[in-house]
Design a protein around this motif. Structure first.
Motif, PDB file in Angstrom:
ATOM      1  N   LYS A  82       0.848  -1.190   0.000  1.00  0.00           N
ATOM      2  CA  LYS A  82       0.000   0.000   0.000  1.00  0.00           C
ATOM      3  C   LYS A  82       0.886   1.243   0.000  1.00  0.00           C
ATOM      4  O   LYS A  82       1.891   1.286   0.700  1.00  0.00           O
ATOM      5  CB  LYS A  82      -0.900  -0.004   1.228  1.00  0.00           C
ATOM      6  CG  LYS A  82      -1.808   1.210   1.309  1.00  0.00           C
ATOM      7  CD  LYS A  82      -2.659   1.157   2.556  1.00  0.00           C
ATOM      8  CE  LYS A  82      -3.440   2.441   2.691  1.00  0.00           C
ATOM      9  NZ  LYS A  82      -4.230   2.474   3.903  1.00  0.00           N
ATOM     10  N   THR A  83       0.486   2.254  -0.783  1.00  0.00           N
ATOM     11  CA  THR A  83       1.188   3.523  -0.791  1.00  0.00           C
ATOM     12  C   THR A  83       0.207   4.647  -0.493  1.00  0.00           C
ATOM     13  O   THR A  83      -0.974   4.532  -0.792  1.00  0.00           O
ATOM     14  CB  THR A  83       1.882   3.781  -2.154  1.00  0.00           C
ATOM     15  OG1 THR A  83       2.535   5.051  -2.115  1.00  0.00           O
ATOM     16  CG2 THR A  83       0.904   3.764  -3.300  1.00  0.00           C
ATOM     17  N   SER A  84       0.710   5.711   0.080  1.00  0.00           N
ATOM     18  CA  SER A  84      -0.142   6.863   0.378  1.00  0.00           C
ATOM     19  C   SER A  84      -0.269   7.800  -0.818  1.00  0.00           C
ATOM     20  O   SER A  84      -1.119   8.676  -0.826  1.00  0.00           O
ATOM     21  CB  SER A  84       0.403   7.625   1.590  1.00  0.00           C
ATOM     22  OG  SER A  84       1.722   8.041   1.331  1.00  0.00           O
ATOM     23  N   ASP A  85       0.584   7.629  -1.844  1.00  0.00           N
ATOM     24  CA  ASP A  85       0.512   8.484  -3.036  1.00  0.00           C
ATOM     25  C   ASP A  85       0.826   7.651  -4.275  1.00  0.00           C
ATOM     26  O   ASP A  85       1.934   7.684  -4.806  1.00  0.00           O
ATOM     27  CB  ASP A  85       1.469   9.669  -2.911  1.00  0.00           C
ATOM     28  CG  ASP A  85       1.197  10.761  -3.924  1.00  0.00           C
ATOM     29  OD1 ASP A  85       0.625  10.456  -5.005  1.00  0.00           O
ATOM     30  OD2 ASP A  85       1.550  11.925  -3.650  1.00  0.00           O
ATOM     31  N   GLY A 112     -14.567   2.543  -0.056  1.00  0.00           N
ATOM     32  CA  GLY A 112     -14.264   3.436  -1.172  1.00  0.00           C
ATOM     33  C   GLY A 112     -13.522   2.719  -2.274  1.00  0.00           C
ATOM     34  O   GLY A 112     -13.191   1.548  -2.173  1.00  0.00           O
ATOM     35  N   SER A 113     -13.264   3.450  -3.349  1.00  0.00           N
ATOM     36  CA  SER A 113     -12.543   2.856  -4.477  1.00  0.00           C
ATOM     37  C   SER A 113     -11.047   2.850  -4.176  1.00  0.00           C
ATOM     38  O   SER A 113     -10.574   3.543  -3.281  1.00  0.00           O
ATOM     39  CB  SER A 113     -12.811   3.646  -5.751  1.00  0.00           C
ATOM     40  OG  SER A 113     -12.253   4.940  -5.651  1.00  0.00           O
ATOM     41  N   SER A 130      -0.884  -0.569  -4.302  1.00  0.00           N
ATOM     42  CA  SER A 130      -2.253  -0.066  -4.295  1.00  0.00           C
ATOM     43  C   SER A 130      -2.411   1.131  -3.373  1.00  0.00           C
ATOM     44  O   SER A 130      -1.588   1.383  -2.495  1.00  0.00           O
ATOM     45  CB  SER A 130      -3.230  -1.170  -3.876  1.00  0.00           C
ATOM     46  OG  SER A 130      -3.135  -1.404  -2.498  1.00  0.00           O
ATOM     47  N   SER A 131      -3.502   1.839  -3.596  1.00  0.00           N
ATOM     48  CA  SER A 131      -3.883   2.948  -2.722  1.00  0.00           C
ATOM     49  C   SER A 131      -5.112   2.547  -1.934  1.00  0.00           C
ATOM     50  O   SER A 131      -5.946   3.380  -1.615  1.00  0.00           O
ATOM     51  CB  SER A 131      -4.183   4.194  -3.556  1.00  0.00           C
ATOM     52  OG  SER A 131      -5.317   3.949  -4.393  1.00  0.00           O
ATOM     53  N   TYR A 132      -5.213   1.275  -1.645  1.00  0.00           N
ATOM     54  CA  TYR A 132      -6.381   0.737  -0.961  1.00  0.00           C
ATOM     55  C   TYR A 132      -6.673   1.576   0.277  1.00  0.00           C
ATOM     56  O   TYR A 132      -5.792   1.795   1.104  1.00  0.00           O
ATOM     57  CB  TYR A 132      -6.134  -0.719  -0.565  1.00  0.00           C
ATOM     58  CG  TYR A 132      -7.382  -1.446  -0.165  1.00  0.00           C
ATOM     59  CD1 TYR A 132      -8.225  -1.982  -1.126  1.00  0.00           C
ATOM     60  CD2 TYR A 132      -7.738  -1.573   1.165  1.00  0.00           C
ATOM     61  CE1 TYR A 132      -9.388  -2.645  -0.773  1.00  0.00           C
ATOM     62  CE2 TYR A 132      -8.895  -2.235   1.525  1.00  0.00           C
ATOM     63  CZ  TYR A 132      -9.713  -2.760   0.553  1.00  0.00           C
ATOM     64  OH  TYR A 132     -10.866  -3.408   0.910  1.00  0.00           O
ATOM     65  N   PRO A 133      -7.908   2.068   0.423  1.00  0.00           N
ATOM     66  CA  PRO A 133      -8.218   2.921   1.582  1.00  0.00           C
ATOM     67  C   PRO A 133      -8.175   2.120   2.880  1.00  0.00           C
ATOM     68  O   PRO A 133      -8.367   0.913   2.883  1.00  0.00           O
ATOM     69  CB  PRO A 133      -9.641   3.404   1.293  1.00  0.00           C
ATOM     70  CG  PRO A 133     -10.209   2.420   0.335  1.00  0.00           C
ATOM     71  CD  PRO A 133      -9.062   1.836  -0.439  1.00  0.00           C
ATOM     72  N   ASP A 134      -7.906   2.834   3.968  1.00  0.00           N
ATOM     73  CA  ASP A 134      -7.885   2.162   5.269  1.00  0.00           C
ATOM     74  C   ASP A 134      -9.206   1.459   5.506  1.00  0.00           C
ATOM     75  O   ASP A 134     -10.275   2.000   5.218  1.00  0.00           O
ATOM     76  CB  ASP A 134      -7.634   3.155   6.405  1.00  0.00           C
ATOM     77  CG  ASP A 134      -6.192   3.583   6.460  1.00  0.00           C
ATOM     78  OD1 ASP A 134      -5.329   2.822   5.995  1.00  0.00           O
ATOM     79  OD2 ASP A 134      -5.929   4.684   6.962  1.00  0.00           O
ATOM     80  N   LEU A 135      -9.115   0.272   6.036  1.00  0.00           N
ATOM     81  CA  LEU A 135     -10.317  -0.475   6.354  1.00  0.00           C
ATOM     82  C   LEU A 135     -11.103   0.238   7.445  1.00  0.00           C
ATOM     83  O   LEU A 135     -10.525   0.862   8.331  1.00  0.00           O
ATOM     84  CB  LEU A 135      -9.956  -1.886   6.819  1.00  0.00           C
ATOM     85  CG  LEU A 135      -9.263  -2.762   5.783  1.00  0.00           C
ATOM     86  CD1 LEU A 135      -8.849  -4.079   6.427  1.00  0.00           C
ATOM     87  CD2 LEU A 135     -10.162  -3.015   4.601  1.00  0.00           C
TER      88      LEU A 135
END
Length: 143
Positions: A82-85, A112-113, A130-135
């Motif tokens: 996971k990346t923040s940007d 979210g997407s 991925s930029s998967y949002p926090d669960l």
């Protein structure tokens, strides 16, 4: 009443194993691409770590044995970071001539997407970024 099995087993992913034909090259790649810190490194193996998540254990192999799997329609990675940007990282990797896939956007689920792209390490291991949002399940994040 007997003790629940889930109460006596430690339920945490400690490390992920990836094969490499050249430990030094692979360690440098993961340091440069994702910012891993080297915990220890030997000719036959290395252990790397990000701030969060499991260790990444690189094990020497005599031939390439890429970690990935195929479904009917695509080749899928086994490991996802996971990346923040995501957009900035994607552009940086492309500008530095790393072989990165196109950015894909997925769904509008409960969290979210999210967007992702794939990159292949020097031994052919397919890695998703991925930029998967926090669960929305803080109790499952572990930190």
């Amino acid at each position: 009443m007997s003790e629940q099995l889930t109460e006596i087993i430690v339920n945490e992913v400690v490390q992920i194993y990836l094969p490499s034909t050249n430990i030094k090259r692979t360690v440098e790649w993961y340091k440069n691409v994702f910012g891993f810190q080297v915990i220890w490194e030997q000719e036959s193996a290395a252990n790397l770590k990000l701030k969060h998540g499991p260790f990444l254990f690189i094990k020497k192999t005599s031939k390439k044995q890429p970690v990935q799997f195929e479904t009917d329609e695509e080749v899928s990675p086994v490991v996802s970071f996971k990346t923040s940007d995501l957009n900035r990282l994607h552009e940086k990797l492309k500008s530095e001539k790393y072989q990165v896939g196109e950015i894909n956007q997925h769904g509008e689920g409960i969290n979210g997407s999210y967007k992702d792209f794939n990159i292949t390490d020097p031994d052919g291991n397919l890695i998703e970024v991925s930029s998967y949002p926090d669960l929305n399940l803080e109790q499952f994040r572990g930190y």
